[in-house]
Motif scaffolding. Sequence first.
Motif, PDB file in Angstrom:
ATOM      1  N   ALA A 816       0.834  -1.200   0.000  1.00  0.00           N
ATOM      2  CA  ALA A 816       0.000   0.000   0.000  1.00  0.00           C
ATOM      3  C   ALA A 816       0.874   1.258   0.000  1.00  0.00           C
ATOM      4  CB  ALA A 816      -0.916   0.001   1.215  1.00  0.00           C
ATOM      5  N   CYS A 817       0.323   2.367  -0.505  1.00  0.00           N
ATOM      6  CA  CYS A 817       1.036   3.646  -0.494  1.00  0.00           C
ATOM      7  C   CYS A 817       0.845   4.298   0.872  1.00  0.00           C
ATOM      8  CB  CYS A 817       0.513   4.569  -1.592  1.00  0.00           C
ATOM      9  SG  CYS A 817       0.781   3.936  -3.242  1.00  0.00           S
ATOM     10  N   THR A 818       1.943   4.666   1.499  1.00  0.00           N
ATOM     11  CA  THR A 818       1.927   5.283   2.827  1.00  0.00           C
ATOM     12  C   THR A 818       2.792   6.531   2.797  1.00  0.00           C
ATOM     13  OG1 THR A 818       3.861   4.046   3.573  1.00  0.00           O
ATOM     14  CG2 THR A 818       1.696   2.973   3.844  1.00  0.00           C
ATOM     15  N   PRO A 819       2.731   7.356   3.821  1.00  0.00           N
ATOM     16  CA  PRO A 819       3.619   8.524   3.864  1.00  0.00           C
ATOM     17  C   PRO A 819       5.091   8.147   3.768  1.00  0.00           C
ATOM     18  CG  PRO A 819       1.857   8.791   5.440  1.00  0.00           C
ATOM     19  CD  PRO A 819       1.718   7.397   4.906  1.00  0.00           C
ATOM     20  N   ASP A 820       5.451   6.950   4.296  1.00  0.00           N
ATOM     21  CA  ASP A 820       6.847   6.527   4.187  1.00  0.00           C
ATOM     22  C   ASP A 820       7.138   5.899   2.830  1.00  0.00           C
ATOM     23  OD1 ASP A 820       7.356   7.377   6.773  1.00  0.00           O
ATOM     24  OD2 ASP A 820       6.714   5.456   7.642  1.00  0.00           O
ATOM     25  N   ASP A 821       6.140   5.477   2.154  1.00  0.00           N
ATOM     26  CA  ASP A 821       6.320   4.842   0.843  1.00  0.00           C
ATOM     27  C   ASP A 821       5.240   5.387  -0.097  1.00  0.00           C
ATOM     28  OD1 ASP A 821       7.172   3.278  -1.213  1.00  0.00           O
ATOM     29  OD2 ASP A 821       6.237   1.417  -0.457  1.00  0.00           O
ATOM     30  N   PRO A 822       5.339   6.693  -0.491  1.00  0.00           N
ATOM     31  CA  PRO A 822       4.251   7.334  -1.243  1.00  0.00           C
ATOM     32  C   PRO A 822       4.229   6.922  -2.720  1.00  0.00           C
ATOM     33  CG  PRO A 822       6.076   8.855  -0.997  1.00  0.00           C
ATOM     34  CD  PRO A 822       6.461   7.625  -0.206  1.00  0.00           C
ATOM     35  N   LEU A 823       3.089   7.250  -3.358  1.00  0.00           N
ATOM     36  CA  LEU A 823       2.934   7.035  -4.794  1.00  0.00           C
ATOM     37  C   LEU A 823       3.757   8.106  -5.529  1.00  0.00           C
ATOM     38  CD1 LEU A 823       1.238   5.357  -6.923  1.00  0.00           C
ATOM     39  CD2 LEU A 823      -0.285   7.325  -6.991  1.00  0.00           C
ATOM     40  N   ARG A 824       4.641   7.667  -6.432  1.00  0.00           N
ATOM     41  CA  ARG A 824       5.549   8.602  -7.108  1.00  0.00           C
ATOM     42  C   ARG A 824       4.881   9.153  -8.373  1.00  0.00           C
ATOM     43  NH1 ARG A 824      10.845   9.594  -6.550  1.00  0.00           N
ATOM     44  NH2 ARG A 824      11.041   7.837  -5.112  1.00  0.00           N
ATOM     45  N   VAL A 825       4.672  10.479  -8.410  1.00  0.00           N
ATOM     46  CA  VAL A 825       4.020  11.159  -9.532  1.00  0.00           C
ATOM     47  C   VAL A 825       5.046  12.091 -10.176  1.00  0.00           C
ATOM     48  CG1 VAL A 825       2.136  12.677 -10.267  1.00  0.00           C
ATOM     49  CG2 VAL A 825       1.808  11.100  -8.335  1.00  0.00           C
ATOM     50  N   VAL A 826       5.196  11.989 -11.497  1.00  0.00           N
ATOM     51  CA  VAL A 826       6.071  12.894 -12.251  1.00  0.00           C
ATOM     52  C   VAL A 826       5.185  13.808 -13.106  1.00  0.00           C
ATOM     53  CG1 VAL A 826       7.769  13.086 -14.097  1.00  0.00           C
ATOM     54  CG2 VAL A 826       8.090  11.414 -12.277  1.00  0.00           C
ATOM     55  N   TYR A 827       5.343  15.123 -12.933  1.00  0.00           N
ATOM     56  CA  TYR A 827       4.578  16.118 -13.677  1.00  0.00           C
ATOM     57  C   TYR A 827       5.543  16.830 -14.630  1.00  0.00           C
ATOM     58  CZ  TYR A 827       1.518  20.182 -14.529  1.00  0.00           C
ATOM     59  OH  TYR A 827       0.744  21.165 -15.107  1.00  0.00           O
ATOM     60  N   VAL A 828       5.333  16.711 -15.951  1.00  0.00           N
ATOM     61  CA  VAL A 828       6.190  17.337 -16.956  1.00  0.00           C
ATOM     62  C   VAL A 828       5.498  18.633 -17.396  1.00  0.00           C
ATOM     63  CG1 VAL A 828       7.500  16.995 -19.071  1.00  0.00           C
ATOM     64  CG2 VAL A 828       6.810  15.008 -17.700  1.00  0.00           C
ATOM     65  N   GLU A 829       6.031  19.770 -16.959  1.00  0.00           N
ATOM     66  CA  GLU A 829       5.398  21.078 -17.182  1.00  0.00           C
ATOM     67  C   GLU A 829       6.482  22.150 -17.240  1.00  0.00           C
ATOM     68  OE1 GLU A 829       3.520  23.795 -18.130  1.00  0.00           O
ATOM     69  OE2 GLU A 829       1.852  22.598 -17.324  1.00  0.00           O
ATOM     70  N   ASP A 830       6.525  22.941 -18.315  1.00  0.00           N
ATOM     71  CA  ASP A 830       7.541  23.981 -18.442  1.00  0.00           C
ATOM     72  C   ASP A 830       7.095  25.308 -17.842  1.00  0.00           C
ATOM     73  OD1 ASP A 830       5.615  24.198 -20.493  1.00  0.00           O
ATOM     74  OD2 ASP A 830       6.950  25.504 -21.642  1.00  0.00           O
ATOM     75  N   ALA A 853       9.354  17.933 -13.857  1.00  0.00           N
ATOM     76  CA  ALA A 853      10.354  18.016 -14.922  1.00  0.00           C
ATOM     77  C   ALA A 853       9.944  19.129 -15.873  1.00  0.00           C
ATOM     78  CB  ALA A 853      10.459  16.692 -15.676  1.00  0.00           C
ATOM     79  N   GLU A 854      10.907  19.999 -16.247  1.00  0.00           N
ATOM     80  CA  GLU A 854      10.575  21.151 -17.079  1.00  0.00           C
ATOM     81  C   GLU A 854      10.515  20.807 -18.560  1.00  0.00           C
ATOM     82  OE1 GLU A 854      13.200  24.358 -16.242  1.00  0.00           O
ATOM     83  OE2 GLU A 854      12.442  24.672 -14.208  1.00  0.00           O
ATOM     84  N   ASP A 855      11.074  19.668 -18.977  1.00  0.00           N
ATOM     85  CA  ASP A 855      11.004  19.277 -20.385  1.00  0.00           C
ATOM     86  C   ASP A 855      11.120  17.766 -20.488  1.00  0.00           C
ATOM     87  OD1 ASP A 855      13.752  18.627 -20.134  1.00  0.00           O
ATOM     88  OD2 ASP A 855      14.324  20.669 -20.700  1.00  0.00           O
ATOM     89  N   GLY A 856      11.060  17.261 -21.720  1.00  0.00           N
ATOM     90  CA  GLY A 856      11.060  15.832 -21.928  1.00  0.00           C
ATOM     91  C   GLY A 856      12.362  15.173 -21.511  1.00  0.00           C
ATOM     92  N   ASP A 874       2.158  17.900 -19.822  1.00  0.00           N
ATOM     93  CA  ASP A 874       1.590  19.017 -20.580  1.00  0.00           C
ATOM     94  C   ASP A 874       1.734  18.725 -22.077  1.00  0.00           C
ATOM     95  OD1 ASP A 874       0.531  21.470 -21.245  1.00  0.00           O
ATOM     96  OD2 ASP A 874       2.437  22.527 -21.094  1.00  0.00           O
ATOM     97  N   ALA A 875       0.866  19.298 -22.918  1.00  0.00           N
ATOM     98  CA  ALA A 875       0.905  19.021 -24.360  1.00  0.00           C
ATOM     99  C   ALA A 875       2.025  19.781 -25.050  1.00  0.00           C
ATOM    100  CB  ALA A 875      -0.441  19.371 -24.999  1.00  0.00           C
ATOM    101  N   HIS A 876       2.268  21.033 -24.622  1.00  0.00           N
ATOM    102  CA  HIS A 876       3.249  21.883 -25.306  1.00  0.00           C
ATOM    103  C   HIS A 876       4.471  22.055 -24.420  1.00  0.00           C
ATOM    104  CE1 HIS A 876       0.255  22.880 -28.337  1.00  0.00           C
ATOM    105  NE2 HIS A 876      -0.610  23.038 -27.352  1.00  0.00           N
ATOM    106  N   LEU A 877       5.585  21.453 -24.838  1.00  0.00           N
ATOM    107  CA  LEU A 877       6.811  21.489 -24.071  1.00  0.00           C
ATOM    108  C   LEU A 877       7.966  21.894 -24.985  1.00  0.00           C
ATOM    109  CD1 LEU A 877       6.320  18.108 -22.183  1.00  0.00           C
ATOM    110  CD2 LEU A 877       6.195  20.384 -21.140  1.00  0.00           C
TER     111      LEU A 877
END
Length: 949
Positions: A816-830, A853-856, A874-877
């Motif tokens: 299970a996802c816990t504060p000690d072992d959280p779900l890792r989310v990557v957001y690609v947005e410039d 992440a600011e770019d691909g 994001d669509a436009h990077l």
Amino acid sequence: MSTAAPPHTEADRLALLQATHLLDSEGSPAFTALARMAARQTGCPVAAINLVDSHRLFSLARHGLAQRHLGREGSFCDRALVHSDVYVATEPDGKPDVVWRFYAGMPVVVEGMPLGTVCVMDREPRELDREARAALRDAALTASALIQAELTSLRFRRQEARVRTASMAGTDWLWETDKDGRIQWVSSGLIRHTGLDPMSEVGLVARDLYTPRQDDTRASWERYQLARQRREPFSDAIAERDTPRGRIAVSISGTPVFDSRGEFKGYRGASRNVTKQLALDTQARHDELLLRQAFDAFHAGVMITNPQGRIVYANQHWRARVGVADISTAPPWPALLRQRIDEGHYRDGVGREDDFFQWRMNVVNRTDPAVIHVGDTVAMCRDVRLPDGSVVYFSTDITRSYHDQKTLRAQKEALALSEERWKFALEGAGDGVWDWEIGRAEVFFAPRWKSMLGFEDTEVSNVPGEWVDRVHPEDRRRVFSSFIDYCHSGQGIFQAEFRMRHKAGHYIWILSRGKVVHHADGGRPTRIVGTHSDISTLKQAERALRDKQIAEAANRAKSEFLSRMSHEVRTPLNAIRGFAQLLVQRRELAASSPDSADYLRQILLSTELLSELVNDVLDLQQIEAGAITVAHEAVSLADVVQQCIAMLEPMATRHQVLIDNRIEPGAQVWADRRRLQQVLSNLVSNAIKYNRPDGIVRLTLTPDQARGHALCVEDTGPGLDAEQLARLFQPFERLGQDTSHIEGSGLGLIITRSLTEAMGGQLEIRSQPGDGTRVYVTLPPVHDGLEMTDDKDTAPIGAPQTEPEPIVATTPSLRACTPDDPLRVVYVEDNRINALLFQEALRPYDELWLEVAEDGQMALSMAREHRPEVLVIDAHLPGMTGFEVLRALRTLPGLADTPAYMCSADALPEDIERAREEGFVGYWTKPIDIEHVTDELLRLARLGHPDVS
């Protein structure tokens, strides 16, 4: 509004006026053009640029006015002189001695002193609107700049004469140095020009005496040093030095000296004091800057070329219209004109580039302005040649007022003609034949030639005038000039298109083709045979095709603009709405400052209204473009109505309105469920918003299996009169409610009617003042054999239509996802603001771990180091699009099935469909709903970490 001129005396003003040398002069043609422009832009028959002398008015330029000299005392211009803005005067009717019933004048201010006015007059009373006032201000500003330029030029010429006179008496001093740069000799002119003793200079190193200036002359000093190192000639190196008369600027020029063996011996040269010259150059540049600023403020294109055709100045209107950002890199005007002609910018130059080029270059010799088609615009152009050979080009956009559109010329079709008359007629069957022996006063016109124009054979005589007189006056000169040239050369085939007057009075289009079939012994053409073809139908088809192409191009441009507009509005709206939602979620803010919480709710409401407006505009554009898709199915009307009521019940409660639903289950219609929900939502929400407190919105149904089911939405509001009903379906028309508390864009009813008609239905509105409004939506019934769709598969109107379906775990999670072992989310947005919003939104949830992440490329690096479990892109990077980033991430180990969400300001249906085809499980349209996004990510966290072993 203009500011008041600084204090001055009348003597100062008159002295400056005399200094301009404009009194009793003919004046530049530019002033006359300016007066005409003032009359045209204000709509007045009379305009003038008047200089106010001590006792008289002198018209430097005038339009519609015969007199050049008038008395000053009691004149309108004398009154306008003391005003800082447009002065308007009217004289009442009934005064027989008053000539002008209307006068408007703007002072022409030069060096802070009013020298005269730019004025317009009329013998009838009139009003001067805002645009006319602005035009009068612009004209006065331009006149001021022209007079200032004339004054500066006079002063500069006087100064130049003084410098020339001084130079005749010797302005330089000569010098000589040895190979080490030590001064060996200086002429006696040094003491005359600097106060320095020439003997005191001998033995000193020349370069130690001078200091380079820290301005644009610095480069000349660096060239001087480089030339001395290379032992090369140098000229006009500018530097400063101290003298008994103060610090001066010196221009230094020198030539290396070599002996007979080629050994370098030193330099010989001349220097001169250029302190005053540099000051004059600085002042001239300042005055030139003022003139450029004045021209930039003028609402017309202005461009100036030197005698060689090089562009030396162009204001911002001209540069924008021609597409030249930097005139220093632009080719000379003739070359640029030729380039633009070849690129097809001038409609009248297509197919006759050389002739059009010569005509355009000769506009400067015309006394009247020329009308030129440039792309889709029409410009009135006036070229003025100055005494030194320079040319000033004025151009004004008159597209809106220009209605005399000339017929588009088609591509000429080359036809092979025979050598004899009857063979030629055979090849052009159905055409009218003509035959002329050059030089004779008789032409043969076949009966078909005459009947084509509506005449019997006996009604038209066989003389050349029968042809010449019937050609349209606008075509006559061009056609017969070309025909005469062909008669002289006799080469190839004569071909021309023109209009001829029919017997009934209208004009028809004729294609005339001819060929020389006989030559004299010396090769001179003596006989021409040809035909006339009626090509009116072809011309109409060409015009229709061109109009269609223009309309399609305009529609594509509008679609691209609206898509871009949607994206640009949604991006900042995302931050406004998102951060407002975050602040609302902070309960301590609402508790400590109820007013602030209310302000935030107002911000959220405004962002929702703006987002709805953008969606309405996009929907309307798709409807106008015919891009709306409709998926017909059997739909339960009662279920759709119930969903609509459930969604709008809170709104009804806020407005104190009761919704009375009298639609019984069982009725089905043949419609698009989502579009039907949109139609009903719009109609019911309007009935709520425009109702009265304690009012009722009643929904009833009149079933008709033959003609269709008629759904009625009835309210108890104030109702509409006939005039309001007539304006109801105009875009952005809100019937006077624009400034009321009732939100809306004025597009909903247009979209609603279009969607209803797209589903095969009809929409009708009936209303009377004081009796409420009834809207009837008639939809086709469901025929036997069609099944009704499942309501559970369709979200109600207003629910996020682009949100992803829930992701069901297909494999058991490892943990299970816990504060000690959280779900890792990557957001690609410039966009850093959008990234910050996402970070703040997820900060309260320890079971979610966000990386941005600011770019691909950065996203790929992060994914290789730590495998993400959710991707938001994001669509436009920069560098890569969001689709390319997802494809690249899918190639990494363990990321082939990682859930990915696109978060973009692109909101068109095709954008969302493409994202799903590319493998995105969800699409979050900006401005995003923070609560919905966090709920979705928390749901994934509750599913736990996926098994990727």
